[in-house]
Write a protein that holds these residues in place. Sequence first.
Motif, PDB file in Angstrom:
ATOM      1  N   ARG A   3       9.659 -11.206 -78.734  1.00 50.58           N
ATOM      2  CA  ARG A   3       8.352 -11.261 -78.068  1.00 50.58           C
ATOM      3  C   ARG A   3       7.542 -10.027 -78.432  1.00 50.58           C
ATOM      4  O   ARG A   3       8.014  -8.902 -78.260  1.00 50.58           O
ATOM      5  N   ILE A   4       6.325 -10.269 -78.924  1.00 53.57           N
ATOM      6  CA  ILE A   4       5.424  -9.190 -79.332  1.00 53.57           C
ATOM      7  C   ILE A   4       4.136  -9.297 -78.525  1.00 53.57           C
ATOM      8  O   ILE A   4       3.532 -10.368 -78.443  1.00 53.57           O
ATOM      9  N   ALA A   5       3.698  -8.179 -77.948  1.00 53.38           N
ATOM     10  CA  ALA A   5       2.439  -8.143 -77.192  1.00 53.38           C
ATOM     11  C   ALA A   5       1.350  -7.498 -78.031  1.00 53.38           C
ATOM     12  O   ALA A   5       1.565  -6.449 -78.640  1.00 53.38           O
ATOM     13  N   VAL A   6       0.196  -8.115 -78.034  1.00 57.68           N
ATOM     14  CA  VAL A   6      -1.015  -7.497 -78.565  1.00 57.68           C
ATOM     15  C   VAL A   6      -1.636  -6.771 -77.383  1.00 57.68           C
ATOM     16  O   VAL A   6      -1.959  -7.389 -76.367  1.00 57.68           O
ATOM     17  N   VAL A   7      -1.778  -5.453 -77.500  1.00 61.13           N
ATOM     18  CA  VAL A   7      -2.261  -4.627 -76.392  1.00 61.13           C
ATOM     19  C   VAL A   7      -3.723  -4.264 -76.639  1.00 61.13           C
ATOM     20  O   VAL A   7      -4.051  -3.640 -77.653  1.00 61.13           O
ATOM     21  N   VAL A   8      -4.586  -4.663 -75.714  1.00 63.12           N
ATOM     22  CA  VAL A   8      -6.010  -4.343 -75.794  1.00 63.12           C
ATOM     23  C   VAL A   8      -6.170  -2.924 -75.278  1.00 63.12           C
ATOM     24  O   VAL A   8      -5.953  -2.648 -74.097  1.00 63.12           O
ATOM     25  N   GLY A   9      -6.554  -2.002 -76.162  1.00 65.97           N
ATOM     26  CA  GLY A   9      -6.481  -0.585 -75.859  1.00 65.97           C
ATOM     27  C   GLY A   9      -7.728   0.088 -75.331  1.00 65.97           C
ATOM     28  O   GLY A   9      -7.829   1.313 -75.384  1.00 65.97           O
ATOM     29  N   SER A  10      -8.684  -0.653 -74.806  1.00 66.56           N
ATOM     30  CA  SER A  10      -9.877  -0.032 -74.247  1.00 66.56           C
ATOM     31  C   SER A  10     -10.283  -0.775 -72.985  1.00 66.56           C
ATOM     32  O   SER A  10     -10.055  -1.976 -72.867  1.00 66.56           O
ATOM     33  N   THR A  11     -10.889  -0.055 -72.075  1.00 65.45           N
ATOM     34  CA  THR A  11     -11.420  -0.662 -70.857  1.00 65.45           C
ATOM     35  C   THR A  11     -12.941  -0.527 -70.784  1.00 65.45           C
ATOM     36  O   THR A  11     -13.554  -0.962 -69.803  1.00 65.45           O
ATOM     37  N   GLU A  35       7.285 -14.854 -80.556  1.00 60.61           N
ATOM     38  CA  GLU A  35       6.415 -15.308 -79.479  1.00 60.61           C
ATOM     39  C   GLU A  35       5.417 -14.181 -79.219  1.00 60.61           C
ATOM     40  O   GLU A  35       5.817 -13.029 -79.003  1.00 60.61           O
ATOM     41  N   PHE A  36       4.134 -14.492 -79.290  1.00 60.57           N
ATOM     42  CA  PHE A  36       3.093 -13.473 -79.136  1.00 60.57           C
ATOM     43  C   PHE A  36       2.333 -13.681 -77.828  1.00 60.57           C
ATOM     44  O   PHE A  36       2.040 -14.806 -77.433  1.00 60.57           O
ATOM     45  N   GLY A  37       2.033 -12.574 -77.166  1.00 59.52           N
ATOM     46  CA  GLY A  37       1.240 -12.597 -75.952  1.00 59.52           C
ATOM     47  C   GLY A  37       0.252 -11.452 -75.960  1.00 59.52           C
ATOM     48  O   GLY A  37       0.180 -10.690 -76.926  1.00 59.52           O
ATOM     49  N   MET A  38      -0.513 -11.330 -74.887  1.00 56.29           N
ATOM     50  CA  MET A  38      -1.507 -10.273 -74.809  1.00 56.29           C
ATOM     51  C   MET A  38      -1.344  -9.480 -73.523  1.00 56.29           C
ATOM     52  O   MET A  38      -1.061 -10.049 -72.470  1.00 56.29           O
ATOM     53  N   LEU A  39      -1.531  -8.185 -73.630  1.00 54.25           N
ATOM     54  CA  LEU A  39      -1.624  -7.283 -72.485  1.00 54.25           C
ATOM     55  C   LEU A  39      -2.967  -6.571 -72.586  1.00 54.25           C
ATOM     56  O   LEU A  39      -3.197  -5.814 -73.527  1.00 54.25           O
ATOM     57  N   ASP A  40      -3.846  -6.830 -71.648  1.00 57.68           N
ATOM     58  CA  ASP A  40      -5.155  -6.181 -71.617  1.00 57.68           C
ATOM     59  C   ASP A  40      -5.112  -5.138 -70.509  1.00 57.68           C
ATOM     60  O   ASP A  40      -5.070  -5.482 -69.324  1.00 57.68           O
ATOM     61  N   ILE A  41      -5.123  -3.864 -70.893  1.00 57.76           N
ATOM     62  CA  ILE A  41      -4.975  -2.819 -69.884  1.00 57.76           C
ATOM     63  C   ILE A  41      -6.107  -2.845 -68.849  1.00 57.76           C
ATOM     64  O   ILE A  41      -5.921  -2.387 -67.729  1.00 57.76           O
ATOM     65  N   ALA A  42      -7.252  -3.411 -69.204  1.00 63.65           N
ATOM     66  CA  ALA A  42      -8.355  -3.513 -68.246  1.00 63.65           C
ATOM     67  C   ALA A  42      -7.982  -4.387 -67.056  1.00 63.65           C
ATOM     68  O   ALA A  42      -8.505  -4.207 -65.950  1.00 63.65           O
TER      69      ALA A  42
END
Length: 185
Positions: A3-11, A35-42
């Motif tokens: 499992r790999i997360a694409v991390v959104v690095g700005s708010t 398996e790819f997912g997203m983590l948006d720190i905002a």
Amino acid sequence: MIRIAVVVGSTRPTRRSRQVADWVLARAQERGGAEFGMLDIAEFDLPLLDEPLPPSMGQYTHEHTKAWARAVAPFDGFIFVTGEYNHAVPGALKNALDFLYAEWNNKACGFVSYGSSGGVRAVENLRLIAGELQMADVRAQVALPFATDFRDYTAFTPSQTAEGQLGPLFDQVTAWARALQPTRE
């Protein structure tokens, strides 16, 4: 399955990182191999680091930290999407990284960056942080200069070069995440 997360690095309200992260995630899912997912720190609304103990102790007290830890922990690797703010990583991304420790350990990471110089200085900053968090950063990266990959410096329009750089990034992050799996078990 890795499992790999694409991390959104700005708010930042006018951030470009979500446009770029959506592109990365869509291409990753088309490619497969993990398996790819997203983590948006905002979406986690993390305050400036407010835990009373160092994250390396793993004794989180605040619910926002526990929620962030639960979101990060299941992933085997990360692709950080970052802008370059004043020759470095955005403060919100640095803060999100600083909240946790064990959840990052022995996992692979790669970088997609953007900015006037493609965000390469932010990635150099992130490589130092990744090392301290015991993440294995891969060589391949995607650097997106505003002049070539953003119409009018705002609308993300990836070049063919950028499209071509994603494959090696996905391959390396997935391979390293798989190789590090025994260290996480």
